[in-house]
Design a protein around this motif. Structure first.
Motif, short mmCIF file in Angstrom:
data_model
loop_
_atom_site.label_atom_id
_atom_site.label_comp_id
_atom_site.label_asym_id
_atom_site.label_seq_id
_atom_site.Cartn_x
_atom_site.Cartn_y
_atom_site.Cartn_z
N ALA A 66 0.84 -1.21 0.00
CA ALA A 66 0.00 0.00 0.00
C ALA A 66 0.87 1.26 0.00
N LEU A 67 1.98 1.21 0.74
CA LEU A 67 2.90 2.35 0.78
C LEU A 67 3.53 2.60 -0.58
N PHE A 68 3.93 1.53 -1.26
CA PHE A 68 4.52 1.67 -2.59
C PHE A 68 3.52 2.28 -3.57
N PHE A 69 2.30 1.75 -3.54
CA PHE A 69 1.27 2.25 -4.45
C PHE A 69 0.98 3.73 -4.18
N HIS A 70 0.89 4.09 -2.92
CA HIS A 70 0.61 5.48 -2.55
C HIS A 70 1.76 6.39 -2.97
N ALA A 71 3.00 5.93 -2.81
CA ALA A 71 4.16 6.74 -3.19
C ALA A 71 4.19 7.02 -4.68
N LEU A 72 3.90 5.99 -5.47
CA LEU A 72 3.86 6.17 -6.93
C LEU A 72 2.72 7.10 -7.33
N LEU A 73 1.55 6.90 -6.72
CA LEU A 73 0.38 7.71 -7.06
C LEU A 73 0.62 9.17 -6.71
N LYS A 74 1.28 9.42 -5.59
CA LYS A 74 1.55 10.80 -5.16
C LYS A 74 2.44 11.52 -6.18
N GLN A 75 3.53 10.88 -6.60
CA GLN A 75 4.41 11.51 -7.58
C GLN A 75 3.72 11.63 -8.94
N TYR A 76 2.92 10.65 -9.27
CA TYR A 76 2.18 10.66 -10.55
C TYR A 76 1.23 11.85 -10.61
#
Length: 429
Positions: free
Chosen positions: A346-356
């Motif tokens: 979930a942390l990885f997905f959130h990190a990518l989504l934030k930068q995206y």
């Protein structure tokens, strides 16, 4: 009053540089030059050493004091922007209570908080452009220092045994870790290399030399994949594709599809690079660890505790002590089971989504494109190395810096306008 302001900024910069030097293993390297002060293997991991403990305590206490003094943790925006990261840290803390070795897990958790707090201190005081330039240049310069020290201490800067004998490590404790860190440095400096910044060019060059001398296929793959990904997404931005969310999403899905095709043929890719499909015996390590993972599949053994429990005896008798599972995902299962693994994903997905999302609203687009690429590559390399959440790795510090937020994306425009020119004399200021 003005003099006091200068002194505070000087102390701030000095502390930031101290922390970066510590987390880049420079202090540990010079300690290791004296064999009398070096603990090895399980003894080192369980006991640590006094200097590292003091440095870790400093990087924990100073940011904590600052955040309490200025009431950072009373801001709702902080919790809103970092909710997923806080959830992940909560699962790590919970694993202390059910740990098979609670004292070890507690020490590991405090050490992780030191890394997170220091990363938060950096993010709060410096802008993304300054951080990328400074961290990238420091890694490149430390690689140059490692090359210079190799002339005097080759036994400390080159691997001395095993299949990796003769590979360049530099100041880093392990050659693959050093290669990954240097690859990240090159990616951090790409915006400045594109603008032909001389210091960035020099530092990126020495990082590239270090990766080549390390004979690391992983490092070279990260550089080429990262540069290609950076070019791809930056081209989309230049063509204003990101202005249409649907078209930008389709372009991203095409990119992911290309990656999946390459991944499906990874054995052919590995053979081309002269590597076997066992990933240098990693698959055999994972097979030996499988029974232990299955035994505590839900909650794990506690953060960092597995290797010091009787459950590790089966593995130790057949392979010996290696300190981690050589995979961030396997190690997470050992640390906190499926509970912590779900939180990590979930942390990885959130990190990518934030930068995206920031790419579509930021005037510092090229830096956030770089951040997106670096996070994605860390997620991939975490499969074959213990990168996240390895509290002792430079990569985890960089990851924390990239994902922690204190400001809203709308404030990035002013940050970009204020930092168009980088001051080489003091890049952090």
């Amino acid at each position: 009053m003005k003099t006091l302001e200068i002194r505070r900024s000087t102390l701030r910069d000095a502390f930031a540089l101290f922390g970066l030097i510590f987390y880049m293993n420079v202090i540990y390297f010079f300690m290791a030059l004296s064999s009398s002060s070096r603990l090895r293997g399980m003894q080192n991991d369980s006991e640590g050493n006094f200097v590292n403990q003091v440095c870790g305590l400093i990087t924990f206490a100073v940011p904590l004091y600052f955040f309490i003094k200025y009431k950072i943790y009373l801001r709702k925006s902080f919790y809103h922007q970092n909710l997923v990261f806080i959830f992940f840290l909560s699962t790590v803390l919970l694993s202390v209570f059910w740990s098979h070795e609670p004292s070890i897990s507690l020490k590991r958790f405090i050490a992780m908080l030191s890394t997170v707090f220091f990363a938060g201190f950096i993010v709060y005081h410096y802008r993304v452009q300054q951080i990328a330039f400074t961290v990238g240049c420091m890694i490149g310069l430390f690689s140059l220092m490692g090359l210079a020290l190799a002339l005097v201490f080759p036994e400390h800067t080159f691997a001395q045994e095993g299949a990796r004998q003769g590979a360049f490590k530099g100041i880093f404790p392990e050659k693959n870790a050093g290669a990954r860190i240097n690859a990240i440095a090159i990616l951090l400096l790409l915006p400045y290399v594109y603008r032909q910044n001389r210091l960035a060019l020099v530092c990126a060059f020495f990082s590239l030399v270090a990766v080549i001398l390390a004979k690391s296929a992983t490092g070279l793959v990260l550089i080429f994949a990262g540069a290609a990904s950076y070019w791809y997404f930056l081209t989309l931005v230049k063509l204003r594709v990101n202005k249409s969310r649907s078209v930008f999403l389709i372009s991203t899905l095409i990119y992911i599809l290309i990656f999946l095709i390459i991944y499906a043929n990874y054995e052919l890719f590995l053979s081309t690079l002269g590597r076997d499909s066992t990933l240098t015996d990693r698959t055999r390590i994972w097979e030996l660890l499988a029974p232990s993972i299955d035994a505590e599949y839900i909650k794990g053994y506690g953060f960092g505790a597995f290797w010091f429990t009787p459950s590790a005896d089966y593995f130790l008798q057949r392979w010996g002590y290696i300190g981690n599972a050589h995979s961030g995902y396997k190690e997470t299962l050992l640390n906190g089971g499926i509970i912590q693994l779900v939180a990590l994903i979930a942390l990885f997905f959130h990190a990518l989504l934030k930068q995206y999302k920031i790419i579509n609203s930021s005037f510092a687009t090229q830096y956030h494109v770089g951040a997106l690429v670096i996070i994605a590559l860390m997620i991939i390399s975490n499969y074959v190395a213990y990168v996240i959440p390895n509290y002792r790795s430079t990569e985890f510090l960089i990851f924390c810096i990239l994902i922690i937020s204190f400001r809203n994306p709308s404030s990035v425009r002013n940050a970009y306008l204020d930092t168009q020119s980088v001051r080489l004399s003091s890049p952090l200021r």
